[in-house]
Design an enzyme around this catalytic site. Structure first.
Site, PDB file in Angstrom:
ATOM      1  N   ARG A 155      77.461  94.858  76.906  1.00 15.14           N
ATOM      2  CA  ARG A 155      78.421  93.978  76.207  1.00 15.14           C
ATOM      3  C   ARG A 155      79.865  94.443  76.390  1.00 15.14           C
ATOM      4  NH1 ARG A 155      74.860  90.511  74.152  1.00 15.14           N
ATOM      5  NH2 ARG A 155      72.988  91.393  73.235  1.00 15.14           N
ATOM      6  N   LYS A 158      75.401 101.685  68.783  1.00 12.38           N
ATOM      7  CA  LYS A 158      74.866 100.686  69.729  1.00 12.38           C
ATOM      8  C   LYS A 158      74.698 101.309  71.122  1.00 12.38           C
ATOM      9  CE  LYS A 158      74.479  97.570  66.641  1.00 12.38           C
ATOM     10  NZ  LYS A 158      73.138  97.192  66.190  1.00 12.38           N
ATOM     11  N   GLY A 184      67.218  99.499  72.944  1.00 12.12           N
ATOM     12  CA  GLY A 184      66.997  99.972  71.580  1.00 12.12           C
ATOM     13  C   GLY A 184      65.977  99.120  70.845  1.00 12.12           C
ATOM     14  N   SER A 191      69.765  96.954  59.338  1.00  9.20           N
ATOM     15  CA  SER A 191      69.219  96.975  60.694  1.00  9.20           C
ATOM     16  C   SER A 191      67.953  96.132  60.792  1.00  9.20           C
ATOM     17  CB  SER A 191      68.914  98.414  61.130  1.00  9.20           C
ATOM     18  OG  SER A 191      68.166  98.390  62.332  1.00  9.20           O
ATOM     19  N   ASP A 221      76.581  92.209  67.253  1.00  8.65           N
ATOM     20  CA  ASP A 221      76.740  92.446  68.695  1.00  8.65           C
ATOM     21  C   ASP A 221      77.980  91.761  69.275  1.00  8.65           C
ATOM     22  OD1 ASP A 221      74.445  93.976  68.820  1.00  8.65           O
ATOM     23  OD2 ASP A 221      73.153  92.259  69.206  1.00  8.65           O
ATOM     24  N   SER A 268      66.484  88.978  71.434  1.00  7.85           N
ATOM     25  CA  SER A 268      65.699  89.406  70.259  1.00  7.85           C
ATOM     26  C   SER A 268      64.394  88.617  70.154  1.00  7.85           C
ATOM     27  CB  SER A 268      66.506  89.172  68.974  1.00  7.85           C
ATOM     28  OG  SER A 268      67.606  90.031  68.927  1.00  7.85           O
TER      29      SER A 268
HETATM   30  C1  S3P Z   1      68.438  93.508  67.258  1.00  9.94           C
HETATM   31  C2  S3P Z   1      69.087  93.955  66.138  1.00  9.94           C
HETATM   32  C3  S3P Z   1      70.449  94.525  66.173  1.00  9.94           C
HETATM   33  C4  S3P Z   1      71.183  94.199  67.455  1.00  9.94           C
HETATM   34  C5  S3P Z   1      70.327  94.365  68.665  1.00  9.94           C
HETATM   35  C6  S3P Z   1      69.071  93.514  68.587  1.00  9.94           C
HETATM   36  C7  S3P Z   1      67.060  92.996  67.114  1.00  9.94           C
HETATM   37  O1  S3P Z   1      70.354  95.922  66.031  1.00  9.94           O
HETATM   38  O2  S3P Z   1      72.340  95.012  67.571  1.00  9.94           O
HETATM   39  O3  S3P Z   1      71.065  93.994  69.825  1.00  9.94           O
HETATM   40  O4  S3P Z   1      66.551  92.346  68.051  1.00  9.94           O
HETATM   41  O5  S3P Z   1      66.458  93.222  66.051  1.00  9.94           O
HETATM   42  P1  S3P Z   1      70.242  96.611  64.575  1.00  9.94           P
HETATM   43  O6  S3P Z   1      69.163  95.931  63.874  1.00  9.94           O
HETATM   44  O7  S3P Z   1      69.938  98.056  64.805  1.00  9.94           O
HETATM   45  O8  S3P Z   1      71.597  96.388  63.952  1.00  9.94           O
END
Ligand code: S3P
Length: 451
Positions: free
Chosen positions: A406, A358, A104, A177, A331, A33
């Site tokens: 994962r 996810k 994502g 989120s 996660d 992140s």
């Molecule tokens: C993340 C937020 C999470 C997490 C993803 C990374 C991020 O998703 O599951 O692996 O870097 O902001 P969500 O914010 O959609 O829950």
């Protein structure tokens, strides 16, 4: 990398076999992140940002490629990454389709940056990313003035008709989120006035921390009587290049930590684990389950709390994990389910609806993997109840990973404890977040290899 543009990667079947115990010292890879955000903020700043400790996983490399396509200069020099940014609103129109692979985070966060530029851009991804919901960012960004073309149900590929005349909004997140929150805050940077996100449940705050680090004005306040936050960013800041030191990823460290916990007699040190309170829910949970985890050398790295974790194996007991903890360990449920399978007693995991959105439908993927390996459990729309065996579950199953890194890593860790080996149909997605996973684990005494 399997991707829409580059074709399908060859699946790599992997297998993990029981080992008596794990021992040794490893260093957690860079936080995914924080790595995405370091590159994005470097691109939105003027001057040269130097990033160290960057995760060189496929997801982060997708972000780097997309930012280069917008005009950022991003070069790697050994362990250091140098980013020369284009500044807020200064990106150029990418001349091809942005391929974001499995990521994502790249898709959601970059859509906020792209939508706030006066050009049209296109993004796609692999089979997993093309199934994931994008309506959650299309909706708020449309309110701000951008337009979108998507497949049925707001799925990628996505066309984004951006604007540099965005309207500032106040937006309450319908789901907890950090990706959606970050998307809106990033769009708010190239928007006149103040853009506000209200999150009913607090989610990881790396974006807010980094906004401040790069010189933006951000105000954060608690919601009265609730666990959530109200976050406001002031538009059109001049972001200045800043160096970023990326801490180790608690989500990646989790695999070595749980592996040590489920093999009694293990003694493992995982160094450099980021313990931002909005990410550290798994470690609190494991400790409440009776795990022997000691935090050593607690310090700050790049504005985030970090520690070395000394883990001694054995002693896990089932518990009820409160639903309000979910955003802080969203996660980590696949690997927690593995810990629960080996623990004594039953573990209830609640408030898990988001797991279905996810890299795969993680509730179903975990449930199928547990079934394949003889672990008794119950799955509901948003919960999972695992009956632990207090030792070694049967194993012997082949787990379908559905392009989910994962799921692959969690079940390989399970195989270190089960009576029969555990195989996963495709370990190639592991490189999206944890290149070198098998080698690192095997360095601790694991037996993970090609099937
Ligand atoms: C993340 C937020 C999470 C997490 C993803 C990374 C991020 O998703 O599951 O692996 O870097 O902001 P969500 O914010 O959609 O829950």
């Amino acid at each position: 990398m399997e991707s829409a543009l580059s074709g399908s990667a060859v699946p790599v079947k992997l297998i993990a076999r029981q080992v008596p115990r794990l021992e040794g010292k490893v260093r957690a890879p860079g936080d995914k992140s924080v790595s995405h955000r370091a590159l994005m903020f470097g691109a939105l700043a003027l001057g040269e940002t130097v990033v160290s400790g960057l995760l060189e996983g496929e997801d982060v490399l997708c972000t780097a490629a997309a930012l280069r396509a917008m005009g950022a200069q991003i070069v790697q020099e050994g362990p250091i990454w140098r980013v020369r940014g284009f500044g807020v609103g200064g990106g150029r129109e990418p001349d091809g389709v942005l391929d974001l692979g499995n990521s994502g985070t790249s898709a959601r966060l970059l859509s906020g940056i792209l939508a706030s530029h006066p050009f049209t851009s296109f993004m796609t991804g692999d089979g997993s990313l093309r199934r994931r919901p994008m309506q959650r960012v299309i909706e708020p960004l449309s309110r701000m003035g951008a337009r979108f073309v998507s497949r049925e149900g707001g799925r990628m590929p996505l066309g984004i008709v951006g604007t540099d005349e965005m309207i500032p909004i106040e937006y309450t997140l319908p789901v907890a989120s950090a990706q959606v929150k970050s998307c809106i805050l990033l769009a708010g940077l190239n928007t006149a006035g103040e853009t506000t996100v209200i999150e009913p449940e607090a989610t990881r705050d790396h974006t807010e921390r980094m906004l401040r680090h790069f010189g933006a004005e951000v105000r954060v306040s608690d919601l009265e009587g609730r666990r959530g936050k109200r976050i406001t960013v002031v538009g059109w800041p001049e972001l200045k290049a800043r160096d970023v030191v990326v801490p180790g990823d608690p989500s990646s460290a989790a695999f070595a930590v749980v592996a040590a916990c489920i093999r009694p007699g293990s003694d493992v040190m995982v160094e450099n684990v980021g313990l931002n309170p909005l990410r550290a829910g798994l470690y609190t949970t494991l400790q409440e389950m009776g795990a022997n985890i000691v935090l050593e050398n607690q310090r700050e790295v790049g504005g985030e709390p970090v520690a070395d974790l000394r883990v001694r194996g054995g002693g896990l007991k089932g518990m009820t994990v409160p639903p309000e903890r979910a955003p802080t360990m969203i996660d980590e449920y696949p690997i927690l389910a593995v810990a629960a399978a080996c623990a004594e007693g039953t573990t209830h995991m609640l408030g898990l609806a988001e797991l279905r959105a996810k890299e795969s439908d993680r509730l179903s993927s975990v449930s199928a993997g547990l079934t394949a390996n003889g672990v008794k459990h119950e799955m509901g729309p948003d919960f999972l109840i695992v009956n632990g065996v207090g030792g070694s579950p049967p194993g012997g199953g082949l787990v379908v990973t559905h392009l989910d890194h994962r799921i692959a890593m969690s079940f390989l860790v399970l195989g270190l404890a089960t009576k029969e080996p555990v195989a996963v149909d495709d370990g190639s997605p592991i490189d999206t977040s944890f290149p070198g996973f098998a080698a690192l684990m095997n360095g601790l005494g694991a037996k993970i290899g090609p099937a």
